[in-house]
Design a protein around this motif. Structure first.
Motif, mmCIF file in Angstrom:
data_model
loop_
_atom_site.group_PDB
_atom_site.id
_atom_site.type_symbol
_atom_site.label_atom_id
_atom_site.label_comp_id
_atom_site.label_asym_id
_atom_site.label_seq_id
_atom_site.Cartn_x
_atom_site.Cartn_y
_atom_site.Cartn_z
ATOM 1 N N THR A 34 0.863 -1.173 0.000
ATOM 2 C CA THR A 34 0.000 0.000 0.000
ATOM 3 C C THR A 34 0.898 1.220 0.000
ATOM 4 O O THR A 34 1.829 1.313 0.797
ATOM 5 C CB THR A 34 -0.893 0.011 1.260
ATOM 6 N N GLU A 35 0.621 2.139 -0.908
ATOM 7 C CA GLU A 35 1.424 3.362 -1.019
ATOM 8 C C GLU A 35 0.663 4.537 -0.411
ATOM 9 O O GLU A 35 -0.524 4.712 -0.667
ATOM 10 C CB GLU A 35 1.721 3.645 -2.488
ATOM 11 N N VAL A 36 1.379 5.334 0.402
ATOM 12 C CA VAL A 36 0.802 6.539 0.992
ATOM 13 C C VAL A 36 1.693 7.713 0.604
ATOM 14 O O VAL A 36 2.861 7.780 1.011
ATOM 15 C CB VAL A 36 0.704 6.415 2.528
ATOM 16 N N ASP A 37 1.165 8.611 -0.207
ATOM 17 C CA ASP A 37 1.901 9.779 -0.691
ATOM 18 C C ASP A 37 1.837 10.876 0.375
ATOM 19 O O ASP A 37 0.771 11.440 0.628
ATOM 20 C CB ASP A 37 1.271 10.251 -2.002
ATOM 21 N N ILE A 38 2.984 11.173 0.985
ATOM 22 C CA ILE A 38 2.990 12.156 2.072
ATOM 23 C C ILE A 38 2.780 13.588 1.581
ATOM 24 O O ILE A 38 2.523 14.476 2.390
ATOM 25 C CB ILE A 38 4.256 12.052 2.955
ATOM 26 N N THR A 39 2.850 13.817 0.272
ATOM 27 C CA THR A 39 2.552 15.158 -0.238
ATOM 28 C C THR A 39 1.054 15.407 -0.285
ATOM 29 O O THR A 39 0.613 16.545 -0.422
ATOM 30 C CB THR A 39 3.151 15.398 -1.639
ATOM 31 N N LYS A 40 0.255 14.346 -0.160
ATOM 32 C CA LYS A 40 -1.204 14.463 -0.210
ATOM 33 C C LYS A 40 -1.862 14.115 1.122
ATOM 34 O O LYS A 40 -3.081 14.213 1.230
ATOM 35 C CB LYS A 40 -1.752 13.535 -1.289
ATOM 36 N N ASP A 41 -1.087 13.699 2.104
ATOM 37 C CA ASP A 41 -1.639 13.241 3.373
ATOM 38 C C ASP A 41 -0.796 13.814 4.518
ATOM 39 O O ASP A 41 0.269 13.286 4.831
ATOM 40 C CB ASP A 41 -1.638 11.713 3.393
ATOM 41 N N ALA A 42 -1.279 14.908 5.109
ATOM 42 C CA ALA A 42 -0.522 15.602 6.155
ATOM 43 C C ALA A 42 -0.288 14.721 7.380
ATOM 44 O O ALA A 42 0.782 14.774 7.996
ATOM 45 C CB ALA A 42 -1.227 16.887 6.557
ATOM 46 N N GLU A 43 -1.267 13.903 7.733
ATOM 47 C CA GLU A 43 -1.102 13.010 8.883
ATOM 48 C C GLU A 43 0.008 11.989 8.617
ATOM 49 O O GLU A 43 0.834 11.709 9.485
ATOM 50 C CB GLU A 43 -2.416 12.291 9.185
ATOM 51 N N ALA A 44 0.054 11.461 7.407
ATOM 52 C CA ALA A 44 1.110 10.517 7.035
ATOM 53 C C ALA A 44 2.476 11.206 7.066
ATOM 54 O O ALA A 44 3.464 10.615 7.510
ATOM 55 C CB ALA A 44 0.842 9.923 5.660
ATOM 56 N N ALA A 45 2.535 12.450 6.615
ATOM 57 C CA ALA A 45 3.794 13.203 6.638
ATOM 58 C C ALA A 45 4.282 13.371 8.077
ATOM 59 O O ALA A 45 5.471 13.199 8.362
ATOM 60 C CB ALA A 45 3.616 14.559 5.963
ATOM 61 N N ARG A 46 3.368 13.664 8.982
ATOM 62 C CA ARG A 46 3.747 13.791 10.400
ATOM 63 C C ARG A 46 4.229 12.451 10.957
ATOM 64 O O ARG A 46 5.178 12.419 11.746
ATOM 65 C CB ARG A 46 2.575 14.341 11.217
ATOM 66 N N ARG A 47 3.588 11.370 10.552
ATOM 67 C CA ARG A 47 4.018 10.049 11.030
ATOM 68 C C ARG A 47 5.428 9.729 10.534
ATOM 69 O O ARG A 47 6.260 9.234 11.287
ATOM 70 C CB ARG A 47 3.043 8.969 10.561
ATOM 71 N N VAL A 48 5.708 10.025 9.270
ATOM 72 C CA VAL A 48 7.048 9.802 8.723
ATOM 73 C C VAL A 48 8.070 10.634 9.498
ATOM 74 O O VAL A 48 9.151 10.141 9.839
ATOM 75 C CB VAL A 48 7.080 10.112 7.206
#
Length: 82
Positions: A34-48
């Motif tokens: 499953t791919e999660v693009d952190i440029t489109k998902d602020a919560e995912a960017a914070r998790r990274v």
């Protein structure tokens, strides 16, 4: 052979060469992810950022929700997923 019981999530950015290499490596081996693009998902960017000392380093890989690698080498991919 891919292990169907493991869930692989990769955090990505569309322009990242390391991400493209990882996706190609997984696809050549028939490994689902499953791919999660952190440029489109602020919560995912914070998790990274939380997983990588405040950096938005990609690709960041989770297996079954557990962080296993960031910017892995091909050798590391073979060890983790091969």
């Amino acid at each position: 052979m891919a292990n169907p019981s493991r869930e692989i999530t990769i955090f990505t950015r569309p322009w990242c060469g390391g991400v493209m290499r990882l996706k190609r490596w997984l696809e050549q081996r028939g490994i689902a992810y499953t791919e999660v693009d952190i440029t489109k998902d602020a919560e995912a960017a914070r998790r990274v950022e939380a997983l990588n000392g405040g950096n938005q380093s990609v690709p960041t890989i989770l297996i079954n929700g557990v962080h296993v690698a960031t910017e892995p080498s091909t050798q590391e991919l073979e060890r983790l997923l091969g």
